[in-house]
Structure formats: structure tokens, C-alpha cells
Write an enzyme that holds these catalytic residues in place. Structure first.
Site, mmCIF file in Angstrom:
data_model
loop_
_atom_site.group_PDB
_atom_site.id
_atom_site.type_symbol
_atom_site.label_atom_id
_atom_site.label_comp_id
_atom_site.label_asym_id
_atom_site.label_seq_id
_atom_site.Cartn_x
_atom_site.Cartn_y
_atom_site.Cartn_z
ATOM 1 N N HIS A 111 0.806 -1.231 0.000
ATOM 2 C CA HIS A 111 0.000 0.000 0.000
ATOM 3 C C HIS A 111 0.839 1.280 0.000
ATOM 4 O O HIS A 111 0.505 2.258 0.665
ATOM 5 C CB HIS A 111 -0.947 0.005 1.186
ATOM 6 C CG HIS A 111 -2.073 -0.994 1.071
ATOM 7 N ND1 HIS A 111 -2.493 -1.507 -0.133
ATOM 8 C CD2 HIS A 111 -2.862 -1.566 2.035
ATOM 9 C CE1 HIS A 111 -3.514 -2.347 0.092
ATOM 10 N NE2 HIS A 111 -3.748 -2.407 1.379
ATOM 11 N N HIS A 182 -9.843 2.331 0.324
ATOM 12 C CA HIS A 182 -9.895 1.160 1.196
ATOM 13 C C HIS A 182 -11.014 1.275 2.226
ATOM 14 O O HIS A 182 -10.795 1.046 3.417
ATOM 15 C CB HIS A 182 -8.539 0.988 1.894
ATOM 16 C CG HIS A 182 -8.182 -0.437 2.199
ATOM 17 N ND1 HIS A 182 -8.963 -1.248 2.992
ATOM 18 C CD2 HIS A 182 -7.125 -1.202 1.823
ATOM 19 C CE1 HIS A 182 -8.395 -2.428 3.102
ATOM 20 N NE2 HIS A 182 -7.279 -2.434 2.394
ATOM 21 N N GLU A 310 -11.709 -3.208 -3.530
ATOM 22 C CA GLU A 310 -10.639 -2.279 -3.867
ATOM 23 C C GLU A 310 -10.400 -2.296 -5.375
ATOM 24 O O GLU A 310 -9.718 -3.169 -5.899
ATOM 25 C CB GLU A 310 -9.365 -2.654 -3.107
ATOM 26 C CG GLU A 310 -9.552 -2.723 -1.594
ATOM 27 C CD GLU A 310 -8.463 -3.506 -0.913
ATOM 28 O OE1 GLU A 310 -7.266 -3.217 -1.167
ATOM 29 O OE2 GLU A 310 -8.782 -4.433 -0.135
#
Length: 345
Positions: A111, A182, A310
Site C-alpha cells: 500500500h 480502502h 478495492e
């Protein structure tokens, strides 16, 4: 329709943290912080006529910074960048040059690294009822990525109960980019496990992952497996009760076309969340690792207490040439749109 800016009194890296509240004519209400562009509230009306918040988060902004929350950090409601999900070994080669990124999950980069876009204060550029546009300038070498990257993200709430996310980005040097959001959703009026939510995804294949959850590039048919959501089914039907879902699904769609990514319904609330995207894949995560205390109203968010859709390009695709490219070059513009639409069954 209304857009309202709310001061938090918090200063991070010399910048003020602001809450932006969007309200449409139906009374649907979304609250977004310019810190990590966190969607902290998404309040809709269920079939009983009651107001219901469908995203996980905190009542108070300071809780997003608390040490306990950050120890097992689940990225509640935040933007993800510069690169969503995992990059194998935190490394890639671009135009003959090797780049080493921050490793923040075992040997891999997750991420965007140790301090991704989720933990940055974004500049509020404009507000037009009911929408807000924010910008973040990611300097070259941040978390090891090349190029100065300028990202703009617009949130727009329509009277059709659509929350539209429009992303744009430019760079002054060749760089990988893979953005997503997210949010953790739970459509039940009482919270709890999401095993009875009915979920459908138009995806005939999912991507193989190695033992550290990094995508290899191999496509696996969903047919005959518990990964098959083509016709829709309860999330907990025939699933792995210990792992749930943490897979990247390749959507059955033309590249770049804005079309369906998923559709999820819940009987007690009568709510249906439909996700549309221009992106080629959707990573479906049922929150196996979720363990957050003192959520909204003092709630304890536990494993399988939410689901995430996502929308993005494939994880690790910077290292897998067979997958759609995530490389952005000077003079080009990165663009993607994702829509969360709320309806009643």
C-alpha cells in the site's frame, strides 16, 4: 445539497486537518478528511427509514492516529498510493534502473510503503456542492518511488446516492502508479459478521498469489471453486472459514470501460451497494485481520466484520509484464473513476 468544512484543530506536518461533509437532497451524508482522504462516514437511509452508517471508522479524528490503531493498521476508509496492495520484495526495474522501495510487510512493499498517501495531509483545492477536490504532491524518492507525482482526487455525492471518486495524476518522470480506496463496508443495521451479505462479481478469473499474497500473473478460473461470485451468493457460503477472501478478481469488461465491479445486498437493512469502476480488477477482502477497538459508538471491529472492494490495477503488475501496465510517463495523465451507489433491494 451542501458541502461543509469542519475544523478538527489538528495540525500535521504543518498542515491543518479538515473534515469535509457532503450532503445530498435525500439526506445522504458523507464525511471525508483531507488526511488520507479518509471516508469516515457514509450515512444512508435503510428500508426501515432509519439512518445507517455503512462504513467502519471512528467518531473522533484523533483515533485514526492512535498508537493502538496503528499497531494493527487496517487503512480504514483511506486512499491507497502510490501503489495499491503488494509489490514483490519491494523492488522493480524501470527503464534499466532498479528501484528499492520501503518494505513494510515482511519482505514486500504494501500500500505504498511505510508512509503512503493514506497518512498524508491533502490540500483542499475546491468545493462545489456537494463535492470536494483534494491534491497531494508526492515528491520524487518518497518511499523509493521515482518522479514527482501530482495527484488529484474528487469526491462527488449525487442525488442518486452515488459517491463518485475521480482520480487524476501526472508525473515528471516515469513511475508506477496504482491507486485505490480502502473503505470497509457493512450493510447490516446491527453490524457483526458479513457472512450473510449477498455478493456478486462479474469476474470469471482471479489472480494466483504466492505464499506472501503477491500476485504471480497466473489467471485461475473461478468456475468450480468457492471464488465463483458470477451468479451471486452469500459471502460465507462454502468459503475458507479461517481465511475468508483476500483475492484479486479480473473483471469481465473492456479495459477502461466504466462498468460493474460488484453488487452486495443485505436483507435486514434492504440496502444494495453497487460498485462501478474503470479499473481492470477488484481486490475483494473480507477483513480477516481486522481487530479495531473503540470504533464508532465504542464498537469492536472484528475479523470478517466488513468487506472491501478495492478497484485498481493488479497488485505487483509492475513486475508482471503480462498484466495491464501501471506505468505513467511524463506528458501522460493517469485517470480512473470508481462509483459507490446505494439503492434499496
Amino acid at each position: 445539497m451542501n458541502t461543509k468544512l469542519v475544523k478538527t484543530g489538528k495540525i500535521i506536518d504543518g498542515q491543518e486537518v479538515i473534515g469535509i461533509e457532503l450532503t445530498n437532497t435525500k439526506g445522504t451524508y458523507v464525511k471525508v478528511y483531507n488526511y488520507g482522504t479518509i471516508i469516515s462516514k457514509f450515512v444512508v437511509t435503510n428500508k426501515q427509514g432509519e439512518k445507517q452508517d455503512i462504513v467502519l471508522g471512528f467518531d473522533d479524528f484523533d483515533q485514526y492516529l492512535s498508537e493502538g490503531y496503528r499497531e494493527n493498521y487496517p487503512y480504514l476508509g483511506a486512499v491507497i498510493g502510490r501503489y495499491a496492495n503488494r509489490i514483490k520484495d519491494g523492488r522493480f526495474n524501470l527503464e534499466g534502473l532498479d528501484y528499492q522501495l520501503a518494505k513494510n510487510t515482511g519482505y514486500d512493499c504494501l500500500h505504498g510503503g511505510k508512509t503512503g498517501f493514506d497518512s498524508r495531509v491533502w490540500e483542499v483545492l475546491s468545493t462545489i456542492d456537494p463535492s470536494v477536490t483534494m491534491r497531494y504532491v508526492s515528491p520524487a524518492a518518497e518511499e523509493g518511488f521515482p518522479g514527482n507525482l501530482v495527484v488529484e482526487l474528487t469526491f462527488k455525492l449525487t442525488d442518486e446516492d452515488e459517491l463518485i471518486l475521480d482520480y487524476k495524476a501526472t508525473t515528471d518522470a516515469v513511475t508506477p502508479i496504482n491507486l485505490t480506496h480502502h473503505s470497509y463496508f457493512n450493510l447490516s443495521p446491527d453490524g457483526g459478521p458479513i457472512i450473510h451479505h449477498h455478493h456478486r462479481m462479474p469476474a470469471s478469473y482471479y489472480l494466483e498469489q504466492d505464499d506472501t499474497y503477491c500476485v504471480t500473473g497466473k489467471l485461475i478460473p473461478v468456475a468450480g471453486t468457492h471464488h465463483d461470485f458470477l451468479a451471486g451468493k452469500p459471502i460465507g457460503e462454502n468459503w475458507d472459514t479461517e481465511l475468508g477472501y483476500d483475492q484479486t478478481y479480473v473483471l469481465d469488461k473492456a479495459y477502461g470501460e466504466l462498468t460493474l465491479a460488484s453488487e452486495t445486498t443485505e436483507a435486514a437493512s434492504g440496502l444494495k451497494l453497487t460498485v462501478y469502476t474503470t479499473e481492470p480488477v477488484a481486490h475483494f477482502y473480507t477483513a480477516k485481520y481486522l481487530d479495531v477497538k473503540n470504533g464508532k459508538g465504542g464498537a469492536h471491529y472484528e475479523p470478517f466484520g466488513a468487506f472491501c472492494v478495492e478497484t485498481q490495477h493488479a497488485p505487483n503488475s509492475v513486475n508482471v509484464p503480462s498484466l495491464p501496465s501501471t506505468i505513467l510517463k511524463p506528458g501522460e495523465r493517469y485517470q480512473q473513476t470508481t462509483i459507490y451507489k446505494i439503492e434499496h433491494q
